[in-house]
Design an enzyme around this catalytic site. Sequence first.
Site, PDB file in Angstrom:
ATOM      1  CB  THR A 153       5.091   2.533  15.266  1.00 54.61           C
ATOM      2  OG1 THR A 153       5.413   2.203  13.908  1.00 54.61           O
ATOM      3  CG2 THR A 153       5.857   3.792  15.674  1.00 54.61           C
ATOM      4  CE  LYS A 179       8.706   2.623  12.854  1.00 55.08           C
ATOM      5  NZ  LYS A 179       7.497   3.119  12.101  1.00 55.08           N
ATOM      6  CB  THR A 190       6.297   6.237   9.182  1.00 55.17           C
ATOM      7  OG1 THR A 190       5.385   7.137   8.720  1.00 55.17           O
ATOM      8  CG2 THR A 190       7.129   6.717  10.310  1.00 55.17           C
ATOM      9  CD  GLU A 276       0.676  -0.051   9.582  1.00 55.53           C
ATOM     10  OE1 GLU A 276       1.143   0.675  10.479  1.00 55.53           O
ATOM     11  OE2 GLU A 276      -0.117   0.354   8.713  1.00 55.53           O
ATOM     12  CG  ASN A 402      -3.071   1.909   8.902  1.00 57.48           C
ATOM     13  OD1 ASN A 402      -2.298   2.789   9.230  1.00 57.48           O
ATOM     14  ND2 ASN A 402      -2.652   0.748   8.409  1.00 57.48           N
ATOM     15  CB  SER A 407      -7.779   5.243  19.594  1.00 62.28           C
ATOM     16  OG  SER A 407      -8.052   4.237  18.654  1.00 62.28           O
TER      17      SER A 407
END
Length: 407
Positions: A153, A179, A190, A276, A402, A407
């Site tokens: 992702t 992942k 996740t 991230e 985040n 979107s």
Amino acid sequence: MKQIAGGVTAAKGYEAASTAAGIKYQNRTDMAMIYSQVPCVAAGTFTTNVVKAAPVKWDQQVVKSGAKVQAVIVNSGIANACTGSEGFGYCKDTADAAAAALGISAAGVLVGSTGVIGKQIPIEKLTAGVAELAKKKQATLESGQEAAKAIMTTDTKEKELAVEIEVAGKTVTIGGMAKGSGMIHPNMCTMLAFITTDAVISKETLQKALSEDVDDTYNMISVDGDTSTNDTVLLLANGMAENEEIIYGSEAYETFTEALHVINEYLAKKIAGDGEGATALFEVKAVGCESKEQAKILAKSIVCSNLTKTAIAGHDANWGRILCAMGYSGAQFDPEQVDLFFESAAGKIQIIENGTAVNYSEAEATKILSEPEVTAIADVKMGEETATAWGCDLTHGYIEINADYRS
């Protein structure tokens, strides 16, 4: 033990595929399949979050049933979490589509999803993707690597590893892919991980091997303190290595679990380091502890501290934040006995001794903390137990990713 090329297709009898189903992302693959030429015994560990995604509930049911597993279908982009009975029904639809396309039992199909919570899966795209995956599956290392890319992702790179061991004169292979980049926190974070082996081993022994190792690997990583709804680690064994059966507690079991640990630790660290917005893998070692539990609590508390993570992002040896995180962890220790070190490829430096700062060079500390992999070592001088946790620095990039993730 020997590291070899590949991931989930490295072991005998496994094939993989990827495809672009258009579930959320455009112009990239977003579905993957792992397929075994013969049925496998399966083990799994899952999120401790009370809010569990539909695929987690489905996989728990399959693993608990003892059904022989032959395929895993994974999608990225939509998590199929908080989707009610409709979302759970889509897991069955996915399994049915795989069974039809592959000529196997739907009871032996595992599923995985990762992405946005609360959206329903576009099931027509998913089932069409399953049919494509069945046509494209191959046993090549490249197909395994492409499958690892398809489940990403916000990950910046695929994560895979494979190793070989010898069991009673037979070569046994273990390979895995994972992942994970955000919504990562200890207690099955996740994140998704899929591990394949050609070992001959019972379901019960396989489950023990996985469950015993998760606490020291995936449960010791944190990116942002959020435990996901979708965390899943699945381990399949198809027996095609034709080794003498691996028995719990035997020498062969020890060899197997050591290799499994290498796979799990590698994937866990890759997830943590790919957090991230991250620019560095942040490793924390709690040493000199009186118990393993104390060591884990201290290491986790430091690696989860947002103030410490921002200090790592700024290459700042702000050691007070680390001592503070240890102090509120719940573990008991004497702060006036703590020694603290920072270490990286650029060297090692002691920052505090017996709870107070030593005369260290800030410039040298900054140089050490500027590497892409940084370790903090906290010694409480109470015993011989140790534990290691992994995380990453916290940067503006985390907020940027985040703030507009949906979107």
